[in-house]
Design an enzyme around this catalytic site. Structure first.
Site, PDB file in Angstrom:
ATOM      1  N   LYS A  44       0.769  -1.196   0.279  1.00 55.45           N
ATOM      2  CA  LYS A  44      -0.109  -0.111  -0.088  1.00 55.45           C
ATOM      3  C   LYS A  44       0.850   1.223  -0.026  1.00 55.45           C
ATOM      4  O   LYS A  44       0.540   2.141  -0.736  1.00 55.45           O
ATOM      5  CB  LYS A  44      -1.013   0.010   1.118  1.00 55.45           C
ATOM      6  CG  LYS A  44      -1.820  -1.058   1.050  1.00 55.45           C
ATOM      7  CD  LYS A  44      -3.166  -1.001   2.173  1.00 55.45           C
ATOM      8  CE  LYS A  44      -3.788  -2.420   2.107  1.00 55.45           C
ATOM      9  NZ  LYS A  44      -4.371  -2.951   0.815  1.00 55.45           N
ATOM     10  N   GLY A  45       2.010   1.259   0.771  1.00 54.02           N
ATOM     11  CA  GLY A  45       2.737   2.423   0.740  1.00 54.02           C
ATOM     12  C   GLY A  45       3.431   2.684  -0.566  1.00 54.02           C
ATOM     13  O   GLY A  45       3.329   3.719  -1.155  1.00 54.02           O
ATOM     14  N   GLU A 143       0.777  -1.440   7.305  1.00 52.86           N
ATOM     15  CA  GLU A 143       1.386  -2.501   7.019  1.00 52.86           C
ATOM     16  C   GLU A 143       2.791  -2.626   7.523  1.00 52.86           C
ATOM     17  O   GLU A 143       3.366  -3.472   7.123  1.00 52.86           O
ATOM     18  CB  GLU A 143       1.169  -2.533   5.256  1.00 52.86           C
ATOM     19  CG  GLU A 143       0.055  -3.021   4.690  1.00 52.86           C
ATOM     20  CD  GLU A 143       0.011  -3.356   3.165  1.00 52.86           C
ATOM     21  OE1 GLU A 143      -0.834  -4.068   2.898  1.00 52.86           O
ATOM     22  OE2 GLU A 143       0.870  -3.019   2.289  1.00 52.86           O
ATOM     23  N   LYS A 227     -19.388   2.423  -5.663  1.00 53.13           N
ATOM     24  CA  LYS A 227     -20.202   3.343  -5.500  1.00 53.13           C
ATOM     25  C   LYS A 227     -19.703   4.933  -5.245  1.00 53.13           C
ATOM     26  O   LYS A 227     -20.433   5.901  -5.047  1.00 53.13           O
ATOM     27  CB  LYS A 227     -20.912   2.997  -4.078  1.00 53.13           C
ATOM     28  CG  LYS A 227     -21.881   1.808  -4.106  1.00 53.13           C
ATOM     29  CD  LYS A 227     -22.961   1.645  -2.970  1.00 53.13           C
ATOM     30  CE  LYS A 227     -22.167   1.167  -1.644  1.00 53.13           C
ATOM     31  NZ  LYS A 227     -21.075  -0.006  -1.820  1.00 53.13           N
ATOM     32  N   GLY A 228     -18.571   5.049  -5.405  1.00 49.42           N
ATOM     33  CA  GLY A 228     -17.661   6.297  -5.345  1.00 49.42           C
ATOM     34  C   GLY A 228     -17.114   6.668  -3.946  1.00 49.42           C
ATOM     35  O   GLY A 228     -16.590   5.891  -3.471  1.00 49.42           O
ATOM     36  N   ASP A 255      -5.362   2.703  -3.231  1.00 49.07           N
ATOM     37  CA  ASP A 255      -4.103   3.274  -3.259  1.00 49.07           C
ATOM     38  C   ASP A 255      -3.840   4.382  -4.139  1.00 49.07           C
ATOM     39  O   ASP A 255      -3.323   5.460  -4.218  1.00 49.07           O
ATOM     40  CB  ASP A 255      -3.015   2.224  -3.422  1.00 49.07           C
ATOM     41  CG  ASP A 255      -3.059   1.106  -2.445  1.00 49.07           C
ATOM     42  OD1 ASP A 255      -3.453   1.527  -1.311  1.00 49.07           O
ATOM     43  OD2 ASP A 255      -2.542  -0.126  -2.627  1.00 49.07           O
ATOM     44  N   SER A 285      -7.807   3.278 -12.639  1.00 46.27           N
ATOM     45  CA  SER A 285      -6.877   2.136 -12.311  1.00 46.27           C
ATOM     46  C   SER A 285      -7.612   1.003 -12.184  1.00 46.27           C
ATOM     47  O   SER A 285      -6.833  -0.055 -12.594  1.00 46.27           O
ATOM     48  CB  SER A 285      -6.351   2.556 -10.873  1.00 46.27           C
ATOM     49  OG  SER A 285      -7.265   2.245  -9.891  1.00 46.27           O
TER      50      SER A 285
END
Ligand code: ATP
Ligand code: RIB
Length: 308
Positions: A44-45, A143, A227-228, A255, A285
């Site tokens: 994630k980072g 994480e 759903k945004g 991310d 993405s």
């Protein structure tokens, strides 16, 4: 400070994603035939840092890798995006990996094996203190060791730096962390876990946002997948609908959202406009397989923004 190129620092994880595409996810004890295998850079980072760097922000990554092939390749990957790697540490543990399964609807299952990520220490964050306090935005996730994340948020927050906490993966958090978060940005599962509110509707998400704000997070953004996004800032709610896309793989959408949000917020200090921008980045993405490889460029995002 050059606002055209905002300064963003990420204190967080690096993984290598081992992604398998399957028609459907296997049942317990079942063996199925996969369709496709792909190794990519993740964590994630790392993903959030790469998204911001793709948008041409100045990005510093504080992370820990193993002395193995994944670690060496991850370092090269950071350098290929011109990310500052002065605070990328190495240790004898294995680099973080994430076996991921993605089905035909774009849904995923992810197992994280943190390895070296779990060894990033408070002292190592302190070594980056000068850059943390000079940054426009600090981004953290969950994480790496929690005490390391809290220390990074505390250093930045006490220096008046905007802090974004993406509380992922979902886990319970100590109360003190909220006051160090200028912006907390969970997805629905994480928001539900933190507040004990089941989130089945936007109305539920509003309740969770208020609860997170009451704990001390100044601004709350809850990503709602297809759903945004919901924002709650200075007593006002906004719901931004998703862009219409054909979802192939949602891995890393959150991310892409955080990295793009940090970039735009550092330039504008505007929660709503930054959320609209990041909602487009994240939406784009999901149209491609993989995490970092699926992240859009500034011109791809702007093309959609112009058409809205
Ligand atoms: P991940 O853990 O896979 O990185 P996440 O669960 O943290 O993702 P989500 O809330 O699923 O994050 O999605 C983040 C954002 O991505 C959404 O708020 C939205 O902007 C965008 N997004 C996700 N799915 C879709 C979709 N099907 N269509 C358009 N946009 C999407
Ligand atoms: O958010 C997606 C990321 O979660 C993947 O890249 C995987 O490495 C895990 O950290």
């Amino acid at each position: 400070m050059n606002k055209e190129k905002p300064n963003i620092i990420v204190v967080g994880s690096s993984n290598t994603d081992l992604l398998t595409k399957v028609g459907r996810l296997p049942k317990l004890g079942e063996t199925i035939i996969g369709k496709h295998f792909h190794i990519g850079f993740g964590g994630k980072g790392a993903n959030q840092a790469v998204m911001a760097a793709k948008l041409k922000a100045n990005v510093v990554m504080v992370t820990k890798l193993g002395n193995d092939i994944f670690g060496k390749e991850t370092l090269k990957n950071y350098k290929s995006y011109n990310i500052n790697t002065d605070f990328v540490y190495f240790c004898d543990d294995s680099s973080g990996v994430a076996p991921i399964f993605v089905d035909d609807s774009g849904n995923n299952f992810i197992v994280i094996v943190p390895g070296a990520n779990w060894k990033l220490s408070i002292d190592e964050v302190h070594k980056a203190k000068e850059l943390i306090i000079k940054a426009d935005v600090l981004i953290c996730q969950l994480e790496i060791p929690l005490e390391t994340t809290i220390e990074a948020l505390k250093i930045a927050s006490l220096a008046g730096v905007t802090t974004i906490l993406n509380p992922a993966p979902a886990m319970e958090l100590p109360e003190e962390i909220y006051k160090y978060a200028s912006i907390i940005a969970p997805n629905e599962v994480e928001a539900s876990m933190l507040t004990n509110i089941d989130i089945d509707s936007v109305e539920d998400a509003r309740k969770a946002a208020v609860a997170l704000n009451k704990r001390g997070a100044k601004n709350v953004i809850i990503t709602l997948g297809s759903k945004g996004v919901l924002t709650y800032s200075e007593g006002n709610f906004n719901v931004i609908p998703p862009i219409k896309v054909n979802a192939i793989d949602t891995t890393g959408a959150g991310d892409a959202f955080i990295g793009a949000f940090a970039y735009f917020y550092a330039k504008s200090k505007d929660i709503l406009e930054s959320t609209k921008f990041a909602n487009i980045a994240a939406g784009l993405s999901v149209t491609k397989l993989g995490t970092q490889t699926s992240f859009p460029t500034l011109s791809e995002i702007n093309n959609i923004l112009i058409g809205l």
